[in-house]
Scaffold this active site. Structure first.
Site: not given
Length: 486
Positions: A79-80, A236
Site C-alpha cells: 500500500m501507499h 495487501d
C-alpha cells in the site's frame, strides 16, 4: 481457475486457485529496494512488471493445463506507494514506497492545511502515506510534479499494464489520505490540499467487482482465453484478510511479513487517529477495519541474519535447542524493532532500532531471542492501541513469512495473551486473497469463496510466561521515550 497476483515489497507472488478453493500452485520472483538517501525507500515499477512476467512463466511451466483455464485475476499489493505518470503514462520517477520516511515535514503541512483530515481520512498524516509523498515531490521536485497526470498505487500500476485501465478500490485508496473513508469516495477537499484533483485519480470500484479485462495481446502471450476478468483487488492486508476468511466483525489476524500488522474487521467506520490506529475500508462492501502497523517485523530477523552471517533456520534452531523461552528472557537484551522508524503507536519516522543491555556473556541466541521478542512487544503495543479504539479480540490468525516459526508464534501468544492460530496456507495470504477476489468478481458468492483455511496449529498463551514477559514489556515501553531525540 483463478489467479492471484500479490505485489509485495520483497517479491511478486502468484497463486493459482481452482473452483473448489484449493491452491493448485504458487510462484514468485524477488524484488530489491533502493535507498539512495537516508529515510528513502524506492522501487522502479518496471521491475514489478518484469517480476510479474517471470512469476507467470514459472507458474505456466509448472501447471500449464490449469493455468490455461484462468478466467479471472485478482490483485493485491503493498500500500501507499506513489507511482507518478505523465500524460503518456510514462513513469516520471521511481515509486516512493510505504516505508519511506522522507516526508515527515510534509505531514505537518498537510495536517495544518487540511483541518478536517482526521475526520475524513480517519488517520494521522504519516510519512508512509501517499499524500505527504506528493507534497514532498511538489516541494523538492517541482518539475516532476508539474508533469503529473496520474497517481497510481503499486498494484494499480500493474493493473494498468494488465488491462490498460486506471482503477483503484477503497481498501488501498484509504491508505492515500485522499479518500473519504466513510463514503468510500475520493475527497475533493483533501486532494485540493495537495494540489491535485479527481482528474489525477483512478476511478474506484469495490474490491470484489470487475475492474476490466486482460488485454488481448497479453492474454495471447500468456496462453489464456479472451475476456479474462481483472478484479478490483485489495491492499495487501485487506487481501490477506480475505485469504484467511476474515470477513465478519471481530475477525482478525497478525501479518508477520516485512512489516507487522494487526488487523480487525469492523461493521462500520471507527476512526481513532489519536492512537495512531489506521481506520481503512475492507475489501468487501459495507465493511471497514482497524489496523495497527509496525514498519519492521520479520524484516528485523532478516536484518539480524545478515548482521551475524547466519540463515534464519539456523538461528531459530539454535535458539530452540539452546534454552527454553522462559530462560531466554532472563539474560537477553531488549530490542526496539524500529529499523525503519515506527507507526503505531509512536508515529515517529526517526525512531531507532536498539539492542539494549548487552553484556560480556550475551550470546547470539540471546540476541536472536531479543529480536523475536521485540517484534512481539511491538505487536503488543499495537493490540493495546486497538483496545483503546474499542476493539477486543481473543483469537488472532498469524500469516506471513514469520508464521513459519512455531517458536515465534508461541512467543507472540504469550506476549499478547491471546490465542494464535496458524492456517495451512498462511504464507499465501495476500495472493490467496487476491485470487479469491478474482473469483468473487467472476460471480462467486462470499459465503462459498471466503472460507477459513484449515488450522494447522494453535498456540495458547501460558499465564506464567505472560506474567514474566509483562515485566520485560514494561521495560521495553520505558526505553523508547528515554531514547527519543537522543
Amino acid at each position: 481457475m483463478y489467479l492471484g497476483i500479490d505485489l509485495g515489497t520483497s517479491e511478486v507472488k502468484l497463486l493459482l486457485l481452482d473452483a473448489d478453493g484449493h491452491v493448485v500452485g504458487t510462484s514468485g520472483s524477488a524484488l530489491t529496494l533502493s535507498c539512495p538517501e537516508p529515510l528513502w525507500s524506492e522501487q522502479h515499477p518496471a521491475d514489478w512488471w518484469q517480476a510479474t512476467q517471470n512469476a507467470v512463466a514459472q507458474l505456466r511451466a509448472a501447471h500449464p493445463a490449469e493455468f490455461a483455464t484462468v478466467r479471472a485475476i485478482g490483485l493485491s499489493g503493498q500500500m501507499h506507494g506513489a507511482v507518478l505518470l505523465d500524460e503518456a503514462d510514462t513513469i516520471l520517477r521511481p515509486a516512493i514506497l510505504w516505508n519511506d520516511g522522507r516526508s515527515h515535514a510534509e505531514c505537518d503541512e498537510l495536517t495544518a492545511s487540511a483541518p478536517r483530515l482526521h475526520a475524513i481520512a480517519g488517520n494521522l498524516a504519516m510519512p508512509g502515506f501517499t499524500a505527504p509523498k506528493l507534497l514532498w515531490v511538489k516541494k523538492h521536485q517541482p518539475e516532476i510534479f508539474a508533469r503529473i497526470a496520474s497517481v497510481l498505487l503499486p498494484k494499480d500500476w500493474l493493473r494498468l499494464r494488465l488491462t490498460g485501465d486506471k482503477v483503484c478500490e477503497p481498501s488501498d485508496a484509504a491508505g492515500t489520505l485522499w479518500l473519504d473513508v466513510a463514503r468510500r469516495d475520493w475527497s475533493d477537499e483533501l486532494l485540493t490540499a495537495c494540489g491535485l484533483t479527481r482528474a489525477h485519480m483512478p476511478r474506484l470500484v469495490e474490491s470484489n467487482q470487475p475492474s476490466g479485462v486482460l488485454r488481448p495481446e497479453l492474454a495471447r502471450a500468456w496462453g489464456l482465453g479472451t475476456e479474462v476478468i481483472v478484479a478490483g483487488g485489495a491492499g495487501d492486508n485487506a487481501a490477506s484478510a480475505i485469504g484467511i476468511g476474515a470477513t465478519a466483525p471481530g475477525d482478525g489476524f497478525i501479518s508477520l511479513g516485512t512489516s507487522g500488522v494487526l488487523f480487525v474487521v469492523n461493521d462500520r467506520y471507527r476512526p481513532n487517529p489519536a492512537s495512531a490506529v489506521h481506520a481503512f475500508c475492507h475489501a468487501l462492501p459495507q465493511r471497514w477495519h482497524q489496523m495497527s502497523v509496525m514498519l519492521s517485523a520479520a524484516s528485523c530477523l532478516r536484518w539480524f541474519c545478515t548482521l551475524v552471517g547466519a540463515e534464519e533456520a539456523t538461528l531459530l534452531a539454535e535458539l530452540s535447542s539452546a534454552v527454553s523461552s522462559n530462560d531466554n528472557a532472563v539474560n537477553a537484551p531488549l530490542f526496539l524493532p524500529y529499523l525503519a522508524g515506527e507507526r503505531t503507536p509512536h508515529n515517529d519516522p526517526f525512531a531507532p532500532g536498539v539492542l539494549h543491555g548487552l553484556k560480556a556473556n550475551t550470546t547470539r541466541a540471546d540476541c536472536t531471542y531479543a529480536v523475536l521478542e521485540g517484534v512481539a512487544f511491538g505487536l503488543a503495543d499495537g493490540l493495546d492501541a486497538l483496545r483503546a479504539a474499542g476493539t477486543e479480540v481473543r483469537v488472532l490468525s498469524l500469516v506471513g513469512g514469520g508464521s513459519r516459526s512455531s517458536y515465534w508464534a508461541q512467543l507472540i501468544a504469550d506476549a499478547l495473551d491471546v490465542e494464535i492460530v496458524v492456517h495451512a496456507s498462511s504464507e499465501a495470504g495476500g495472493a490467496l486473497g487476491a485470487a479469491r477476489l478474482g473469483w468473487l468478481a467472476a460471480g462467486g458468492a462470499v459465503e462459498a469463496v471466503c472460507t477459513r483455511p484449515a488450522i494447522a496449529a494453535r498456540f495458547c498463551p501460558h499465564p506464567e510466561r505472560h506474567a514474566r514477559l509483562a515485566l520485560r514489556l514494561a521495560r521495553f515501553r520505558d526505553l523508547y521515550p528515554r531514547l527519543r531525540g537522543a
